[in-house]
Structures are given as C-alpha cells and as structure tokens.
Design a protein around this motif. Sequence first.
Motif, PDB file in Angstrom:
ATOM      1  N   LEU A   1      -3.266  11.608  -7.883  1.00  0.00           N
ATOM      2  CA  LEU A   1      -2.562  10.385  -8.288  1.00  0.00           C
ATOM      3  C   LEU A   1      -1.205  10.277  -7.604  1.00  0.00           C
ATOM      4  O   LEU A   1      -0.744   9.191  -7.242  1.00  0.00           O
ATOM      5  CB  LEU A   1      -2.390  10.362  -9.808  1.00  0.00           C
ATOM      6  CG  LEU A   1      -3.684  10.143 -10.628  1.00  0.00           C
ATOM      7  CD1 LEU A   1      -3.401  10.322 -12.100  1.00  0.00           C
ATOM      8  CD2 LEU A   1      -4.259   8.752 -10.358  1.00  0.00           C
TER       9      LEU A   1
ATOM     10  N   GLN B   1       0.023   7.259  -5.183  1.00  0.00           N
ATOM     11  CA  GLN B   1       1.272   6.551  -5.459  1.00  0.00           C
ATOM     12  C   GLN B   1       2.155   6.509  -4.214  1.00  0.00           C
ATOM     13  O   GLN B   1       2.771   5.486  -3.896  1.00  0.00           O
ATOM     14  CB  GLN B   1       2.007   7.260  -6.615  1.00  0.00           C
ATOM     15  CG  GLN B   1       3.204   6.521  -7.160  1.00  0.00           C
ATOM     16  CD  GLN B   1       2.813   5.404  -8.120  1.00  0.00           C
ATOM     17  OE1 GLN B   1       1.845   4.673  -7.849  1.00  0.00           O
ATOM     18  NE2 GLN B   1       3.553   5.272  -9.206  1.00  0.00           N
ATOM     19  N   ASP B   2       2.244   7.658  -3.517  1.00  0.00           N
ATOM     20  CA  ASP B   2       3.051   7.702  -2.295  1.00  0.00           C
ATOM     21  C   ASP B   2       2.505   6.736  -1.239  1.00  0.00           C
ATOM     22  O   ASP B   2       3.274   6.042  -0.544  1.00  0.00           O
ATOM     23  CB  ASP B   2       3.076   9.122  -1.736  1.00  0.00           C
ATOM     24  CG  ASP B   2       3.837  10.072  -2.634  1.00  0.00           C
ATOM     25  OD1 ASP B   2       4.613   9.582  -3.493  1.00  0.00           O
ATOM     26  OD2 ASP B   2       3.683  11.307  -2.494  1.00  0.00           O
TER      27      ASP B   2
ATOM     28  N   THR C   1       3.313   3.143  -2.043  1.00  0.00           N
ATOM     29  CA  THR C   1       4.741   2.882  -1.806  1.00  0.00           C
ATOM     30  C   THR C   1       4.991   2.564  -0.336  1.00  0.00           C
ATOM     31  O   THR C   1       5.762   1.649   0.002  1.00  0.00           O
ATOM     32  CB  THR C   1       5.574   4.092  -2.249  1.00  0.00           C
ATOM     33  OG1 THR C   1       5.354   4.349  -3.644  1.00  0.00           O
ATOM     34  CG2 THR C   1       7.055   3.859  -2.024  1.00  0.00           C
TER      35      THR C   1
ATOM     36  N   GLN D   1       0.088   0.126  -8.185  1.00  0.00           N
ATOM     37  CA  GLN D   1       1.140   1.110  -8.509  1.00  0.00           C
ATOM     38  C   GLN D   1       1.301   1.277 -10.025  1.00  0.00           C
ATOM     39  O   GLN D   1       1.430   2.397 -10.537  1.00  0.00           O
ATOM     40  CB  GLN D   1       2.478   0.669  -7.894  1.00  0.00           C
ATOM     41  CG  GLN D   1       2.669   1.083  -6.446  1.00  0.00           C
ATOM     42  CD  GLN D   1       4.065   0.742  -5.964  1.00  0.00           C
ATOM     43  OE1 GLN D   1       4.624  -0.274  -6.359  1.00  0.00           O
ATOM     44  NE2 GLN D   1       4.616   1.594  -5.087  1.00  0.00           N
TER      45      GLN D   1
ATOM     46  N   THR E   1      -1.630   3.219 -11.484  1.00  0.00           N
ATOM     47  CA  THR E   1      -1.575   4.635 -11.084  1.00  0.00           C
ATOM     48  C   THR E   1      -0.515   5.386 -11.890  1.00  0.00           C
ATOM     49  O   THR E   1      -0.729   6.512 -12.346  1.00  0.00           O
ATOM     50  CB  THR E   1      -1.267   4.728  -9.583  1.00  0.00           C
ATOM     51  OG1 THR E   1      -2.283   4.018  -8.852  1.00  0.00           O
ATOM     52  CG2 THR E   1      -1.268   6.191  -9.133  1.00  0.00           C
ATOM     53  N   SER E   2       0.643   4.737 -12.088  1.00  0.00           N
ATOM     54  CA  SER E   2       1.711   5.380 -12.874  1.00  0.00           C
ATOM     55  C   SER E   2       1.255   5.638 -14.298  1.00  0.00           C
ATOM     56  O   SER E   2       1.559   6.690 -14.884  1.00  0.00           O
ATOM     57  CB  SER E   2       2.960   4.492 -12.876  1.00  0.00           C
ATOM     58  OG  SER E   2       3.489   4.366 -11.572  1.00  0.00           O
TER      59      SER E   2
ATOM     60  N   GLU F   1      -9.648   5.679  -7.111  1.00  0.00           N
ATOM     61  CA  GLU F   1      -8.216   5.543  -6.841  1.00  0.00           C
ATOM     62  C   GLU F   1      -7.994   5.065  -5.433  1.00  0.00           C
ATOM     63  O   GLU F   1      -7.099   4.278  -5.150  1.00  0.00           O
ATOM     64  CB  GLU F   1      -7.526   6.884  -7.083  1.00  0.00           C
ATOM     65  CG  GLU F   1      -7.449   7.216  -8.570  1.00  0.00           C
ATOM     66  CD  GLU F   1      -6.996   8.637  -8.812  1.00  0.00           C
ATOM     67  OE1 GLU F   1      -6.799   9.351  -7.813  1.00  0.00           O
ATOM     68  OE2 GLU F   1      -6.834   9.030  -9.977  1.00  0.00           O
TER      69      GLU F   1
END
Length: 780
Positions: free
Chosen positions: A678, A682-683, A686, A723, A726-727, A779
């Motif tokens: 995860l 996320q990276d 971004t 995002q 995922t968070s 994901e």
Amino acid sequence: MSQARPLDVVIRKVEKGTKNESDAAKLVFIDCQKKKAVPRPSLFKPAYYYLVSNTDDALNFAKCRGPICAVADFETGDEIGVCVNYEARVEPSHEERAAEALCGDAHPGLVLDGLLKKWVAAFTNEKDPGHFIGHYYEQRQELQKYIVNKAEHEAGLTLKVTLSLDGEDSLGTVNVGPTRASVRLRDSDREEDLKLSAELLVDESDKVHAVLSMNAEDRLEYRVVSALRRYLVEEVTLHQFYTELNGHEFKATLKRHLDRELRGSGRRVGQLRLESKAEVPEEHRFFELKHPVTCDIPEFPKPVEIKNKLQMKLVDVARYQSIQPAEPADRIRKSLERVIHEQVFGKKYIDLLLNFREPENGEDGGGLVTHAAHNGSGSELKIATRIKAKMRAEAAAIGYDLQQLISQPDLEPYKLLDNFTIEPEQTFATRVSDVHVKLRLVITARINDLTDVQDYLNRQEKVQEAMEKVAVEEAGQYLHEIDPSDFYMNFSFSKDGNGPTVEEALVGRIRKRLEKKFKAHVVSVVPVPLDDKLIERLKALRRELCPFDVTVEPLYSGERFVFKGKFQVVGVDSEGWYTFQSRDEGIEKVSETFSESVEAYLVKCSDEMLRDPPGGYDTLRLAVQKEVNARLKEGYGLVMSITTFSRKRTKSEEDVAKVEQAYASANLKGIGASIESLVMIQDSLTEQLKSLLARRIGIVTSEESADELEELDEKIRGIQEQQAATSKRLVKQQVLRARAETLPETMRNNRRLGTAVRDVRKALGAAEPESHNGGAGEEK
C-alpha cells in the motif's frame, strides 16, 4: 642655615638708595621724628627706609618663634611663661601701616616682640593674672584671637598665632622613691616599716600646675609620703596592712586618695609599689585541712574514726601574731582532737548515728543552727553542731574565721547520706502464665536524715537491702499485670502513643514507694530488660523479608501450579510468648515451616480456585495467610504477613501462549507485506499527481486548450480518489498489526488450549491478510 631675623622676609630695614626690584614689595620711608610714612625722604630730616613684601607673592610670609611673655600672680607668687609663635603676612596697601608700627632703631622683629608682650599683658591684666594662670587652657584660644585682632588693627599685620606654656614640652614623669617610711595603722600603736615607690604622671587636665611645680619635685615627694601616712593611720587596719597591701582593691583606693592630695600640683599617681616585711604567708591567710580523729565508743567492738574537713580564713592579724612562730594548722589540729574527744565522750553507737549531724536543711551557710535544730529531746544540740561552735571559738582566738567544718563518723550507715546505688536483678511473672521476664533495676538514691530509717538501724538491718526488697516487690506487682508483648515490644514506646510506657510506669511506682517508705531522695531509677537474646532473636526474625516458592498439584487436576512471593515475621502472638521462649529456631526453620503450610493449604484447593480464584489472588493470599498464621502460632508463637503473592503459568497456559505467539507472528508477516504494498501504491499515485499538476499549470487558457484541461482535471480527480482509498486501507492495516502484536498478552489467561486457539482465530479474523496477488492487482 636658619635665618637670624625671620621677619625680614616680610619687613626689613634697608639702606638709603636701595631699589625695589619686586612687584610684590614696596619701599616705605618713615620720618624718624614723627614716625609716619612720607612719600619721599627729606634732605634735612632723618628717615628710616623699609622694604615691605606683601601677599601678592604667596611666599612672602614669615614663621617666627616669638617672645616668652611672663604672666605673674602677685598674691600667690605663681608665674608662667606664655610662648607666642606666629606666622606673619602684609596685605597690599597695608605696607605703610606695618612700617609705621614696627619702625625704630631696633629691627622690626624685636619691635613686634615688644608689641606681643604688651598685648599679652593687657589681656591677662584685664582677666586677672591669677585667674588666667588657673584657667590658661580655657582662655588660650581667646588670647590668640585677641593678639590676631591687635596685630591687624594696630600694626597692619595678618597673623596666625599659636600659644604654648614655657616648659610644657619638658614635662615628664616624676619618680618618687624608692623611699622608706615608718607608718602606723588605725588599730595599732606599733610602727611598721614601709617602702614606697611611685610614678607621678602629668595630669593632662591641669598642665599649668604641673609646669608651676616643675622645680619642686622634692616637695611632691614630701606630699605623697605625708598623704600616705595620714591615709594608713586613719583608714587601714593592721589586718589589712598585712594581708591586702599589694591587693588590687587596696592599691586602687590608695591611688584615689593620693590623687585627691595631689590636686593643684598637676600630677596624678601612675605606678605604685608598696613593700613591707610585715606579711602573712599566703598559706596562712586561707587554708583547708582534713584531719581524722579516732575515738573509743562504749559497747562498740572497735574504735570509730571521725572524719573532719575544715576551711579557715585569717581575719585578725593581731591575734594571729600572738601565736607566732607556731603553725596555725598544727594549733587547729590539736584543738580539734581535744574538742571531739570532749563531745563524744560517753556517747554510744546509736548516738553517733542519730544525734551526730543536723539534717541537711538545719544549718545556715555559716554553720549556725536555729532553736528548733535540736535532737529528739528538744533541748540538746547535735554533736557536730557543738563541735563546730567550739572550734569557731578556738579559731577566733588565733585570728581566724571558721568558714566550714564537716565532721562525720566513719560508720557504714553514714554512707546512706551520700548518693548510693543498688542494682537488684530478678525474674518476674507476667499476666500470661508460664511466661517470665528478667529485669535489672539500677536505683540511685540517698537518705536525707538517718532518723527517717531509725527502725532499721535499731534492728541493725541494712537499709540498702530493705530498699532493694521494696523495689523488687513493687516491680513484681506491676509486671504481673501486663502482657509479655508489652514488656518486649513496648518497653520504651507507648503502644498507642498516649499512656505511659512500661519503663515510665516502673520508674514512677518504684520512686513513689521508696520516697514514702524510706523518705529517700531518689535521684534516678533505670529499669534494664535482661532478656536480650530473646529480643535480639525477635528483631532478627522481623528484619528478614523471606522469599518462598511453592509447587502444588491439586488432587483433582493434572496440572502443577507454582506460587511465589515474600513474607515477613510481624511479631509474637499475644498467647504465643511461652512457645516463642521455648523454641530457639532461626528464620530458615520458620521459612521451611511456612512453605510446608502454604503447600498443605493450596493442595486442597480446586483447579478453578488456583487458576482463577473468585475475588482475585489477593483474596487467596489472605486465606493462605490466615491458615499459615494458625500453624506458625502453634509451632513458634509467631505472627507473619505475606507481602507479595503471585502464580507462574501452568504448562497448558504456556502452550496457549506459544500458539498465540506463532499465529500472531504469521498474521503480522501478511499484514506487514500488505502495508508495504500500500505504501508503494501511495508513492506511485503521488508521483502521477505531481506530473499531471505540472502539465496543467503549463497549458495556456484558450478555446483550443479547454478540452485538454478538462481531460487533465478528470485524471487528477481520479488519482486523488485512489489516494484517499489507499490511505484508508493503510490505516486499517496498521491498526490490525498493533492488535496482533498485543494479542498474546491479552490471551494469557484463557482456560483451555482449544478455546484459546479459537479465540485467537476469531480475534484475528478481521485482520486476515488479503490475497497478495488479488490485493496487489486490485491496488494496481
């Protein structure tokens, strides 16, 4: 080289034709006949020529030692010389006045000396010479001002004046003697030889008369010796002369008298030395001696020694001289022996005990007794009082005052009058049968008057032994009423902080009983417990904090339970002192019995009680403590307290813990992998978002770019939604990992292995890791 005419610096006579070469000086011409200043000298008239220097130059001043002006009093013949020293200046424009005042055939300095003498004479005549001489120092400043004023107005001079007495600087100490004189005393017609030396110092408050008497030292010595003779014959006794001649007080009084006699001579007495062969040896002025006298007493098997201690002070030298050259101490010893034999003759043993000394409060400081201080018959004085009265007269006959006389027969009962100590030691019964305590009583006391214990003396009983018996009896009555625990645990400390301690109660009761029965003065009562080993053994037991470790296998369970903790001996049970005294066991044996008692109690408990007792393990601890105390009381008489109490895991509980740990570890691995995936997603999102935002900023707003901007905004919104999702999933996984890490601790107390495993799986159900491939694909 000093200048012969110091005033020439200010004014001097010069020759005709002298020229003035200074701006701070002036040539003055004086008509010799008129003695007046003229603008220029006449060819036909004689003139004086003076060069006068003024203060325009600060160095134009003269310091001169002036004349000695005699001041005499015709009536008394007193005469003094007043030395006038001055510093002279001439102010500008005063040159002619100065020259006119100081002109003449003599030089100006001599003329000014004549003026000074005239002014001093005028002043002293106005004040009266005798008065001036007698009050010179009070009027000196006024005369100085007078001279300064006269010099300014009559001579045009500015003077600073200091006055001194002629001969004042030569004043010094006058030594009298050493000289010998025959003197008489107030109460004696015989002449005594005296050697006198004295120093007569200058009386700073009367220097004038010291100056006047400078040439009369012989007369001063005569005045001192005459005044000394008068003082001795009028004020001093023969006794004082022999004993106090060089005493500080005697000399101080004599000095004050001589100073009064020397008044008007300007002198006072400094050092004063008096020497006379008429001296009493120091050892005869006051002496102390101890002298025992042995006497035979009717119906007593051996002679009795009467001890005596006396102090005597010489008060009458005349009577003392009557026995010379005999030693006064030898004379007193013989008198003492004679007087004691006279007073003791025919007295019996009981008389020496009961009728020898007055009670302590029956005498005053001088040894006299009141009319009430008689023996039992109410008429006859005590033997010691009569001895003292006789010896006072014997001492007075040779010039002495009997300061103190203590006489006492050397008989055993007399020791009762001084502080004595008794130390009875006894074993006492307590309120608990068969329990005894040991105690020593250290008692210091004295008997004020032997008549208070007359009954014991008549029976020839020992008073100390009787007092020991009474003290032991009183202590026994009190200790029979108390518990042993009070004696051993609260001897010096009150149990509740209110009432008296055992020690205080013993002291009070024994003191009161002795004072009442023997009228004794009890100095101190110190009870000392003697069961030191018993108390030390109890202290050693109480000092230890003992660990224990007990393994128990209940009758109806297949598992072993291990209990551990610490216990401490609190004290001795109120009914267990006899048992504690009879058993001499250390802490090791008590610990062994303690562990056996704990095991015996726990082995009878059920599996459920040992695993999870109702009310918790503190309830079980108190139950064990109660059971064990019953056994320790029976075996040792002790009471103990369990301070800590806990149980180790059983084997089944250890197995559950291992399963929990393994399962939690496996789940942690899956959750960890999911969290890492995860974080990577996320990276990536971004970075994509940063790129799209940069492109959007670079597009110029126009109709052609509107479609492109709308497309970019749509992609940006999509990435932002991914995002957020995922968070949310990342936070959920982190929470699940934290729960999994703490799971083995929370599952420690499950009762059965199977139940524990099911509970673990159920608890971790929400935390099962998602399929790695599916999750990762989704994901992505």
